[in-house]
Enzyme design. Structure first.
Site: not given
Length: 375
Positions: A154, A224, A319, A352-353
């Site tokens: 990232s 968040r 992602d 994305h994680d």
């Protein structure tokens, strides 16, 4: 429980850099300090050093645990350690908390030596280029003239790319994972909404909330929650939560009803207790500003003309924040410069994680690449 292949108990280290840092913004810092951790041993030739660059909310604590908290496992402990893909039996691995962070390095919550007060809103905006410069200063402090590899996912992958541009002679390999050559308008929009959530919190006080002994908890919590949604995929959210109700039935109100709502609020509350709001603003701005092709009329291949490193570029199918298409842009630009590039698009449902997960083929790929790096 601690992994049997973990690096074990680790201790953060600090370095004070008493050398003025000229920032890309035009401002400067007279001095600053960085907190970092190391794993493994630097060999006699000092040729086996690997720098791990962290993502937006990451820290220097990449692997291992702290002696006073067995649950304090490093954020990439599944990747870094003895016998792991980034093998500390062979490599000397460094994790550093970026300047402007809130986990020990100089940042908005630090005391400004000129005023004796928290930097707060006066802390300058920092960029990926600024971070690379500070990391280079850390390398000099450690006596490392060249990294065997610079690795990041990232925002960390953006730093790995920048290293090959700013210090082409000082990095032999770059692992760019789940990254992009610049943010899309949609990604910039997500970041701005997150910042607005923080900056419009009544407890933010223009970034100087430290003086009021309070925190913009609500804003940081919302930021968040929004960010976390973008890190996941629709499939992973459906598999983990679906439309499950906490109490088994609808309440016809606005309290938490669905399990996904409960999860996001938990993540938001936990993050608000651990992260500094001003640091969050700085990190997202660094993301927005990253654009190595910007100085070359948008031509990424021209930006990479100075690069000499070998590259491993990895993307993940689910992602949508930094899609595989963005990684292929990087690969195309590197190939135009006849650089050695390996590319893999990993099938994963984690969004994305995915770069943080233990997907077997992903870890096997990183292991094979790292094992072939000559030290």
């Amino acid at each position: 429980m601690q992994d049997s292949k973990s690096v074990g108990v680790v201790i953060p280290q600090y370095v004070q850099i008493d050398k003025p840092l000229q920032l890309k913004s035009g401002l400067s810092l007279d001095s600053y300090h960085l907190v970092y951790e190391t794993y493994g041993q630097l060999n006699a030739a000092r040729s086996n050093a690997v720098l791990i660059c962290h993502a937006l909310s990451g820290t220097h604590h990449v692997a291992g645990v702290y002696a006073d908290d067995e649950k304090s496992i490093g954020w990439w402990d599944n990747m870094v350690g003895p016998g792991k893909p980034i093998d500390t039996n062979r490599l000397f691995v460094i994790g550093v908390n970026n300047l402007g962070g809130c986990h020990g390095s100089t940042g908005p919550a630090s005391i400004d030596p000129r005023t004796g007060k928290h930097y707060g809103a006066s802390f300058p905006v920092v960029t990926v280029e600024d971070w690379v410069e500070t990391q280079a200063q850390l390398a000099e402090h450690l006596g490392i003239e060249q990294f065997a590899a610079v690795v990041g996912g990232s925002l960390g992958g953006m730093q790995a790319m920048q290293w090959t541009l700013d210090y082409p002679e000082k990095v032999r390999h770059a692992l760019v994972i789940a990254a992009a050559p610049k943010l899309t308008a949609q990604n910039i929009a997500f970041n701005d909404v997150a910042r607005q959530a923080i900056m419009t919190d009544q407890e933010f006080y223009g970034g100087n909330f430290y003086a009021y002994d309070t925190l913009p908890r609500r804003g940081l919590r919302l930021a968040r929650m929004l960010g976390h949604i973008t890190y996941l995929s629709d499939d992973s959210m459906a598999a983990k939560f679906g439309r499950s109700l906490r109490n088994g039935e609808l309440s016809f109100g606005f309290d938490v009803e669905f399990e996904i709502e409960s999860y996001l609020r938990y993540q938001g509350d936990k993050f608000a207790d651990l992260f500094d709001a001003n640091s969050y603003l700085l990190m997202t701005k660094a993301l927005d500003y990253f654009d190595p092709a910007g100085s070359y009329d948008g031509d990424l291949s021209s930006a990479f003309r100075v690069a000499k490193a070998n590259f491993l570029v990895i993307s993940f199918t689910s992602d949508w924040r930094f899609s595989p298409e963005r990684s292929r842009e990087i690969v195309k630009a590197l190939l135009k410069n006849k650089l050695n590039v390996s590319y893999a698009e990993i099938t994963s449902s984690h969004g994305h994680d995915s770069f943080l997960m233990t997907t077997p083929c992903y870890h096997q790929l990183v292991r094979a690449y790292m094992d072939n790096i000559s030290i």
